[in-house]
Design a protein around this motif. Structure first.
Motif, PDB file in Angstrom:
ATOM      1  N   GLY A 293       5.498  49.533   2.973  1.00 48.45           N
ATOM      2  CA  GLY A 293       4.497  49.510   4.022  1.00 48.45           C
ATOM      3  C   GLY A 293       3.793  48.169   4.020  1.00 48.45           C
ATOM      4  N   VAL A 294       3.598  47.594   5.209  1.00 50.85           N
ATOM      5  CA  VAL A 294       2.958  46.275   5.308  1.00 50.85           C
ATOM      6  C   VAL A 294       1.861  46.318   6.364  1.00 50.85           C
ATOM      7  CG1 VAL A 294       4.974  45.006   4.500  1.00 50.85           C
ATOM      8  CG2 VAL A 294       4.716  45.454   6.915  1.00 50.85           C
ATOM      9  N   GLU A 295       0.951  45.367   6.261  1.00 51.00           N
ATOM     10  CA  GLU A 295      -0.261  45.402   7.068  1.00 51.00           C
ATOM     11  C   GLU A 295      -0.177  44.655   8.397  1.00 51.00           C
ATOM     12  OE1 GLU A 295      -2.648  47.258   6.413  1.00 51.00           O
ATOM     13  OE2 GLU A 295      -2.472  47.759   4.292  1.00 51.00           O
ATOM     14  N   PHE A 318      18.112  45.417   7.273  1.00 53.24           N
ATOM     15  CA  PHE A 318      16.680  45.164   7.235  1.00 53.24           C
ATOM     16  C   PHE A 318      16.102  45.703   8.539  1.00 53.24           C
ATOM     17  CE2 PHE A 318      12.639  43.136   7.455  1.00 53.24           C
ATOM     18  CZ  PHE A 318      12.270  42.768   6.168  1.00 53.24           C
ATOM     19  N   GLU A 319      15.487  46.873   8.465  1.00 53.41           N
ATOM     20  CA  GLU A 319      14.948  47.561   9.636  1.00 53.41           C
ATOM     21  C   GLU A 319      13.428  47.608   9.564  1.00 53.41           C
ATOM     22  OE1 GLU A 319      17.083  49.248  12.151  1.00 53.41           O
ATOM     23  OE2 GLU A 319      18.348  47.735  11.172  1.00 53.41           O
ATOM     24  N   PHE A 320      12.795  47.584  10.741  1.00 48.68           N
ATOM     25  CA  PHE A 320      11.342  47.734  10.766  1.00 48.68           C
ATOM     26  C   PHE A 320      10.943  48.676  11.894  1.00 48.68           C
ATOM     27  CE2 PHE A 320      11.376  45.007  14.406  1.00 48.68           C
ATOM     28  CZ  PHE A 320      10.172  45.245  15.071  1.00 48.68           C
ATOM     29  N   TRP A 321       9.798  49.303  11.750  1.00 45.69           N
ATOM     30  CA  TRP A 321       9.210  50.092  12.828  1.00 45.69           C
ATOM     31  C   TRP A 321       7.704  50.090  12.677  1.00 45.69           C
ATOM     32  CZ3 TRP A 321      12.232  52.067   8.938  1.00 45.69           C
ATOM     33  CH2 TRP A 321      11.663  52.983   8.052  1.00 45.69           C
ATOM     34  N   ASP A 322       7.006  50.359  13.783  1.00 47.50           N
ATOM     35  CA  ASP A 322       5.542  50.305  13.755  1.00 47.50           C
ATOM     36  C   ASP A 322       4.952  51.686  13.497  1.00 47.50           C
ATOM     37  OD1 ASP A 322       5.771  51.615  16.201  1.00 47.50           O
ATOM     38  OD2 ASP A 322       5.199  49.872  17.398  1.00 47.50           O
ATOM     39  N   TYR A 345       0.762  53.055   7.374  1.00 44.10           N
ATOM     40  CA  TYR A 345       0.655  51.593   7.447  1.00 44.10           C
ATOM     41  C   TYR A 345       0.987  51.119   8.850  1.00 44.10           C
ATOM     42  CZ  TYR A 345       0.229  51.625   2.421  1.00 44.10           C
ATOM     43  OH  TYR A 345      -0.223  51.858   1.145  1.00 44.10           O
ATOM     44  N   PRO A 346       0.467  49.957   9.242  1.00 43.63           N
ATOM     45  CA  PRO A 346       0.777  49.433  10.581  1.00 43.63           C
ATOM     46  C   PRO A 346       2.267  49.210  10.813  1.00 43.63           C
ATOM     47  CG  PRO A 346      -1.124  48.293   9.649  1.00 43.63           C
ATOM     48  CD  PRO A 346      -0.548  49.130   8.552  1.00 43.63           C
ATOM     49  N   PHE A 347       2.980  48.811   9.750  1.00 43.53           N
ATOM     50  CA  PHE A 347       4.419  48.565   9.869  1.00 43.53           C
ATOM     51  C   PHE A 347       5.143  49.089   8.632  1.00 43.53           C
ATOM     52  CE2 PHE A 347       2.558  45.400  12.658  1.00 43.53           C
ATOM     53  CZ  PHE A 347       3.386  45.456  13.774  1.00 43.53           C
ATOM     54  N   TYR A 348       6.388  49.487   8.866  1.00 42.66           N
ATOM     55  CA  TYR A 348       7.263  49.942   7.787  1.00 42.66           C
ATOM     56  C   TYR A 348       8.536  49.099   7.813  1.00 42.66           C
ATOM     57  CZ  TYR A 348       4.298  54.120   7.747  1.00 42.66           C
ATOM     58  OH  TYR A 348       3.237  54.977   7.681  1.00 42.66           O
ATOM     59  N   VAL A 349       9.060  48.839   6.629  1.00 34.59           N
ATOM     60  CA  VAL A 349      10.313  48.097   6.507  1.00 34.59           C
ATOM     61  C   VAL A 349      11.249  48.890   5.603  1.00 34.59           C
ATOM     62  CG1 VAL A 349      11.422  46.043   5.535  1.00 34.59           C
ATOM     63  CG2 VAL A 349       9.320  45.814   6.889  1.00 34.59           C
ATOM     64  N   TYR A 449      10.591  49.137  17.321  1.00 34.70           N
ATOM     65  CA  TYR A 449      11.350  49.212  16.074  1.00 34.70           C
ATOM     66  C   TYR A 449      12.646  48.455  16.280  1.00 34.70           C
ATOM     67  CZ  TYR A 449      14.160  52.892  18.347  1.00 34.70           C
ATOM     68  OH  TYR A 449      14.972  53.595  19.197  1.00 34.70           O
ATOM     69  N   GLY A 450      13.381  48.206  15.212  1.00 29.87           N
ATOM     70  CA  GLY A 450      14.652  47.533  15.427  1.00 29.87           C
ATOM     71  C   GLY A 450      15.234  46.868  14.217  1.00 29.87           C
ATOM     72  N   HIS A 451      16.223  46.034  14.513  1.00 33.46           N
ATOM     73  CA  HIS A 451      17.018  45.359  13.492  1.00 33.46           C
ATOM     74  C   HIS A 451      16.488  43.942  13.320  1.00 33.46           C
ATOM     75  CE1 HIS A 451      19.361  48.754  14.749  1.00 33.46           C
ATOM     76  NE2 HIS A 451      19.794  48.170  15.836  1.00 33.46           N
ATOM     77  N   MET A 452      15.655  43.758  12.330  1.00 32.07           N
ATOM     78  CA  MET A 452      15.018  42.460  12.113  1.00 32.07           C
ATOM     79  C   MET A 452      16.067  41.379  11.852  1.00 32.07           C
ATOM     80  SD  MET A 452      11.788  41.453  11.888  1.00 32.07           S
ATOM     81  CE  MET A 452      10.787  40.108  11.243  1.00 32.07           C
TER      82      MET A 452
END
Length: 538
Positions: A293-295, A318-322, A345-349, A449-452
């Motif tokens: 989880g990231v801020e 490496f995936e992320f979503w809000d 968290y604001p963002f997840y990876v 969300y998506g494929h970073m």
């Protein structure tokens, strides 16, 4: 192994207890197979888009045509019953609905050849259809086009365990084919949330990207050959198993991403990699999955930079979503359990590594996570300890599209944008809809969300219903925004009907003209998937 940022210790006992349920995934994998419960619930595409007119040069299906189809196929493979037709006429999002009076289910390439040759001679329009999991209306009719489905073309033709090349029918389901390869120590290089329904031929026709593009690249590189039937019935046999062939034009590339506009793909050969957890070498192989989880999105980017530097050769995804996406998953997942992290968290990876030496890969991942926590890049994190936990973490990411569809109507856009600008589109769209007074009863949420790893953003806008006011607020603004940042309006879903008139935002007039010339050369009667892919010529 569970981490808590800044303290280098395990999370609390309650969090550790999440992993105590051996073999249980707290988010169950989902499949993109939602179907409407009543025919009245889906409007006809032709009614929703009155500007699209049925071509008068295309013939309507007659009783004589159906009789011919039944002379080529068994009676059960010619579907004319209205209730049975509905499944093939409607896309899984309930957004597009055609009026096809007949669906054909061939089993062989020769049958496809006979069907297309007849349709071309009679000027009968055809829509090739795989698993019908598309998101841009490319796989369902607009009017009364004939659907040719690859449902029954589902055989593995051959597999070479030395080169790792598999040859298969176009109708093989991606997950089933991956399971077949898994039993032999290999895997498909492509992985999608719709893998339980989508067909390999459809993946090739749409040039699907998927979750592990970062490690295994695109289908333009992994597909070695295709077998396709041209509109006049000609069988183009290019089922090559060679990695290198420098003779003439590489014609298979025309069909990868052509969305059924040039012909119907009936067979594919694919170069498949070894499955990391089934290697034949003596050193223990490994697959690791971590979620953090990231801020802020800036810290998502920092995590990605560090991952590329410190995990390098083993980094496979490496995936992320809000937080908006995470909230939908919590609200709509079948099994509503808590997140594996200690707080929202604001963002997840989510990161995955594929390697051949577990001890080596574990050490790299541990060093990487410790570095992130020491430098306060991430706030919290968890590492899966076994296969069940790996599936659990992945299912959270894979549940997002299904959660969006359960929220109501959903407007889906997949775009490629330079990574530093990736999330700005989500923020700008959210602000735009708020300023226009559409957020609330009509528009529910805007998520990203998506494929970073490949700069692929999935922008999803959930709404209570599909509404022209929302569509007009989104389009063409979203395409103009992407074009202004030198992006692409389609990263992997294709153009279909939805984006056919917007291709100019990503391709020059000269390029579109050349593509239309190729279409005219291969399909002079324009029977293959009409009204899609290109803007209508004046």
């Amino acid at each position: 192994m569970l981490y808590s940022a800044g303290r280098h210790r395990a999370l609390n006992a309650a969090a550790r207890g999440l992993w105590g349920r051996t073999g249980t995934a707290y988010f169950q994998p989902v499949r993109c197979t939602v179907r409407p419960s009543s025919t009245a619930s889906v409007a006809y595409t032709s009614d929703k888009y009155p500007s699209i007119q049925r071509r008068t040069d295309l013939k309507k299906v007659s009783a004589e045509d159906v009789a011919f189809f039944r002379s080529v196929l068994p009676p059960t493979s010619v579907i004319t019953n209205e209730d049975d037709l509905f499944t093939y006429n409607v896309d899984w999002m309930r957004k597009y609905r055609g009026r096809s009076p007949v669906v054909l289910l061939p089993k062989t390439t020769d049958q496809v050849s006979k069907l297309l040759a007849y349709c071309n001679q009679q000027r009968l329009a055809v829509v090739p259809q795989g698993g019908n999991t598309g998101l841009v209306g490319g796989g369902v009719p607009v009017f009364d086009e004939i659907v040719i489905s690859t449902n029954l073309m589902n055989q593995v033709r051959s597999f070479d365990d030395v080169s790792g090349v598999v040859a298969c029918d176009a109708g093989c389901i991606l997950e089933v084919l991956d399971g077949y390869l898994g039993e032999r120590g290999f895997m498909m290089p492509l992985d999608l949330g719709a893998k339980g329904s989508c067909h390999v031929g459809g993946n090739v026709a749409a040039n699907a990207g998927g979750l592990r593009f970062l490690r295994y690249g695109s289908l333009h590189g992994t597909v070695l050959g295709v077998e396709a039937v041209l509109p006049d019935g000609t069988i183009l046999d290019n089922m090559s198993t060679l990695r290198k062939d420098n003779t003439g034009y590489d014609l298979k590339q025309l069909f990868i991403g052509s969305e059924g506009t040039l012909g119907l793909v009936t067979g594919v050969t694919v170069s498949t990699p070894r499955r990391p957890n089934a290697s034949s070498i003596a050193i223990q192989p490994s697959v690791n999955v971590a979620m953090v989880g990231v801020e802020s999105f800036e810290k998502v980017q920092a995590t990605f930079r560090n991952a590329k530097g410190m995990l390098s050769e083993v980094l496979s995804a490496f995936e992320f979503w809000d937080s908006h996406a995470a909230g939908l998953v919590r609200a709509h997942a079948v099994n509503k359990a808590q997140d594996p992290l200690s707080a929202p968290y604001p963002f997840y990876v989510l990161m995955e590594t594929h390697g051949s030496n577990k001890e080596h890969d574990d050490a790299k991942l541990n060093a990487f996570l410790e570095h992130l926590m020491e430098n306060e890049v991430v706030a919290d994190g968890v590492v899966a300890q076994d296969e069940a936990q790996i599936k659990s973490l992945w299912s959270m990411r894979e549940s997002i599209p299904e959660a969006c569809s359960k929220a109501g109507a959903v407007y889906k856009y997949d775009v490629s944008i330079p990574v530093p600008k990736l999330y700005e589109l989500v923020e700008d769209m959210r602000s735009r809809l708020e300023s226009m007074g559409l957020m609330g009863d009509l528009v529910k949420d805007v998520i990203g969300y998506g494929h970073m790893g490949d700069g692929n953003l999935h922008l999803n806008i959930t709404a209570s219903t599909y509404d022209k006011r929302v569509t007009d607020a989104i389009e063409p603004y979203v395409y103009e925004w992407v074009a202004s940042h030198n992006g692409s309006i389609s990263a992997e879903h294709g153009l279909g009907l939805m984006k056919a008139h917007h291709i100019g935002y990503s391709k020059s007039a000269a390029m579109v003209n050349l593509m239309q010339q190729i279409k005219q050369l291969v399909d002079p009667n324009g029977i293959m998937n009409p009204y899609k892919y290109f803007p209508e010529r004046a």
